[in-house]
Motif scaffolding. Sequence first.
Motif, short mmCIF file in Angstrom:
data_model
loop_
_atom_site.label_atom_id
_atom_site.label_comp_id
_atom_site.label_asym_id
_atom_site.label_seq_id
_atom_site.Cartn_x
_atom_site.Cartn_y
_atom_site.Cartn_z
N ASN A 31 -45.88 3.13 -13.84
CA ASN A 31 -46.90 3.35 -12.81
C ASN A 31 -48.24 3.77 -13.42
O ASN A 31 -49.25 3.78 -12.73
CB ASN A 31 -46.42 4.40 -11.80
CG ASN A 31 -46.05 5.73 -12.44
OD1 ASN A 31 -45.47 5.75 -13.53
ND2 ASN A 31 -46.37 6.82 -11.78
N HIS A 32 -48.24 4.12 -14.72
CA HIS A 32 -49.46 4.51 -15.41
C HIS A 32 -50.05 3.29 -16.13
O HIS A 32 -49.46 2.81 -17.10
CB HIS A 32 -49.18 5.62 -16.42
CG HIS A 32 -48.83 6.92 -15.77
ND1 HIS A 32 -47.67 7.09 -15.04
CD2 HIS A 32 -49.48 8.11 -15.72
CE1 HIS A 32 -47.64 8.33 -14.57
NE2 HIS A 32 -48.73 8.96 -14.97
N ALA A 33 -51.22 2.82 -15.65
CA ALA A 33 -51.80 1.58 -16.17
C ALA A 33 -52.25 1.69 -17.63
O ALA A 33 -52.62 0.70 -18.24
CB ALA A 33 -52.98 1.17 -15.29
N VAL A 134 -41.69 10.19 -23.01
CA VAL A 134 -43.11 10.53 -22.95
C VAL A 134 -43.60 10.45 -21.51
O VAL A 134 -43.45 9.43 -20.84
CB VAL A 134 -43.93 9.56 -23.83
CG1 VAL A 134 -45.42 9.88 -23.73
CG2 VAL A 134 -43.48 9.63 -25.29
N HIS A 135 -44.20 11.53 -21.04
CA HIS A 135 -44.82 11.65 -19.71
C HIS A 135 -43.92 11.04 -18.63
O HIS A 135 -42.85 11.56 -18.37
CB HIS A 135 -46.24 11.06 -19.72
CG HIS A 135 -47.06 11.45 -18.52
ND1 HIS A 135 -47.30 12.75 -18.19
CD2 HIS A 135 -47.69 10.70 -17.56
CE1 HIS A 135 -48.05 12.80 -17.09
NE2 HIS A 135 -48.29 11.57 -16.68
N ALA A 136 -44.35 9.91 -18.01
CA ALA A 136 -43.62 9.39 -16.84
C ALA A 136 -42.29 8.74 -17.18
O ALA A 136 -41.58 8.28 -16.27
CB ALA A 136 -44.49 8.40 -16.07
N ASP A 217 -54.97 16.60 -18.73
CA ASP A 217 -53.64 16.02 -18.51
C ASP A 217 -53.06 16.57 -17.21
O ASP A 217 -53.68 17.44 -16.57
CB ASP A 217 -52.72 16.38 -19.70
CG ASP A 217 -51.69 15.29 -19.97
OD1 ASP A 217 -51.20 14.67 -19.01
OD2 ASP A 217 -51.35 15.07 -21.15
N GLU A 218 -51.90 16.07 -16.84
CA GLU A 218 -51.20 16.60 -15.67
C GLU A 218 -50.16 17.62 -16.11
O GLU A 218 -49.43 17.38 -17.07
CB GLU A 218 -50.47 15.46 -14.94
CG GLU A 218 -51.41 14.52 -14.23
CD GLU A 218 -50.72 13.24 -13.77
OE1 GLU A 218 -51.28 12.55 -12.93
OE2 GLU A 218 -49.63 12.93 -14.29
N CYS A 219 -50.08 18.72 -15.37
CA CYS A 219 -49.03 19.70 -15.62
C CYS A 219 -47.88 19.40 -14.67
O CYS A 219 -47.90 19.80 -13.50
CB CYS A 219 -49.57 21.12 -15.39
SG CYS A 219 -48.39 22.40 -15.86
N TYR A 220 -46.88 18.66 -15.18
CA TYR A 220 -45.72 18.34 -14.34
C TYR A 220 -45.03 19.64 -13.89
O TYR A 220 -44.91 20.59 -14.66
CB TYR A 220 -44.71 17.51 -15.15
CG TYR A 220 -44.95 16.01 -15.13
CD1 TYR A 220 -46.08 15.45 -14.56
CD2 TYR A 220 -44.00 15.15 -15.70
CE1 TYR A 220 -46.27 14.07 -14.56
CE2 TYR A 220 -44.19 13.77 -15.70
CZ TYR A 220 -45.33 13.24 -15.12
OH TYR A 220 -45.50 11.88 -15.11
N ALA A 221 -44.58 19.62 -12.62
CA ALA A 221 -43.93 20.80 -12.05
C ALA A 221 -42.72 20.38 -11.24
O ALA A 221 -42.55 19.19 -10.94
CB ALA A 221 -44.92 21.55 -11.16
N GLY A 268 -49.34 13.24 -21.67
CA GLY A 268 -49.68 11.86 -21.97
C GLY A 268 -50.02 11.01 -20.76
O GLY A 268 -49.71 9.82 -20.73
N HIS A 269 -50.73 11.58 -19.77
CA HIS A 269 -51.02 10.86 -18.52
C HIS A 269 -51.93 9.64 -18.73
O HIS A 269 -51.70 8.58 -18.17
CB HIS A 269 -51.65 11.80 -17.50
CG HIS A 269 -52.18 11.10 -16.30
ND1 HIS A 269 -51.35 10.58 -15.33
CD2 HIS A 269 -53.46 10.77 -15.93
CE1 HIS A 269 -52.10 9.98 -14.40
NE2 HIS A 269 -53.36 10.07 -14.75
N ASP A 270 -53.01 9.80 -19.52
CA ASP A 270 -53.93 8.67 -19.72
C ASP A 270 -54.40 8.69 -21.18
O ASP A 270 -53.98 9.56 -21.94
CB ASP A 270 -55.10 8.75 -18.73
CG ASP A 270 -55.64 7.36 -18.36
OD1 ASP A 270 -55.54 6.42 -19.20
OD2 ASP A 270 -56.16 7.19 -17.25
ZN LIG Z 1 -49.34 10.91 -14.93
#
Ligand SMILES: [Zn+2]
Length: 318
Positions: A31-33, A134-136, A217-221, A268-270
């Motif tokens: 989902n992350h382009a 990694v990330h998503a 970055d995003e802080c996943y929760a 690692g969002h973008d």
């Molecule tokens: Zn993300």
Amino acid sequence: MRVMTIVLALALLTGVADAKIKALIVDGQNNHAVWPKSTIMMKQYLEDTGLFEVEVDRTQFTWRAKREESWLPLAKAGETEDLDKPKHDPDFKPSFDKYDVVISNFGNAAADWPVVTQRALEKYMQAGGGFVSVHAADNSFGKWEEYNRMIGLGGWGGRKADVGPYVYYTNEGKLVRDDSPGGCGSHGPQHNIPVTLRVKDHPITKGLPDQWMTAKDECYAKLRGPAENLTILATGKDESGKAPTDRHEPILMVVDYGKGRIFHTTLGHDSYSCEGVDFIITFTRGAEWAATGKVTQEVPKDFPTADNSSSREFALKK
Ligand SMILES: [Zn+2]
């Protein structure tokens, strides 16, 4: 005689020094382009250490590849077809056994891998393989029970409370496994996340500062999962002003699965997130640990501090 012994010893040592860690990045639906680019960024980060040789295996049907399509051919993963929705690829069958570590750059809503490929990864990991999420990649494959065991904690992807507890640190520094009901996966707006190291003597974290600031970055929760044999190495505190929780959330984790080792980073969002020196260094150290159980890489001088993030603008090496 003695000279011969020395020559032989040198030849052996050189041989050992030349043996690189074989890494495989798998990707194709995220989902992350950013993914076609972040695969190449991660490949180059690994190769820059001098320790790894890296190959990429990609699903023939891709999703969200358009934004960064110029990066696709650099992976040398063959012709692919980008579609509006993720589509199952019955021929996606990487030879995991050929590699010391497998890195997933898949993301949320990726179509399920063929069952034989799922079983192959499980077998590879049980036998002592290495895996990096990694990330998503921790959003993928919510219904795949063994995958949830490998990543320890996950978010979104249809995961519900029955996947396992929330695991986090409180503001007072207490590690909590929380079985309370509720959703799985959330994050506030992107920002520089303050990180707290929780395990200082793990090979991946040894020598890192006690606290640092990530790149944007995003802080996943609200991640949940079986959390078996899981160690949280570092947590992030969402200071965006719209934090979904008042917890310190896991951002760097390791999991033992059978004889295998998993390194899990939620960062690692973008592309600007992947330019963070802390992303780069924890990723390459985590990949080395997942592959070998050891880390031989030094912590560089430009690693971020408690007050300042640190980034390296990505430049592709031809
Ligand atoms: Zn993300």
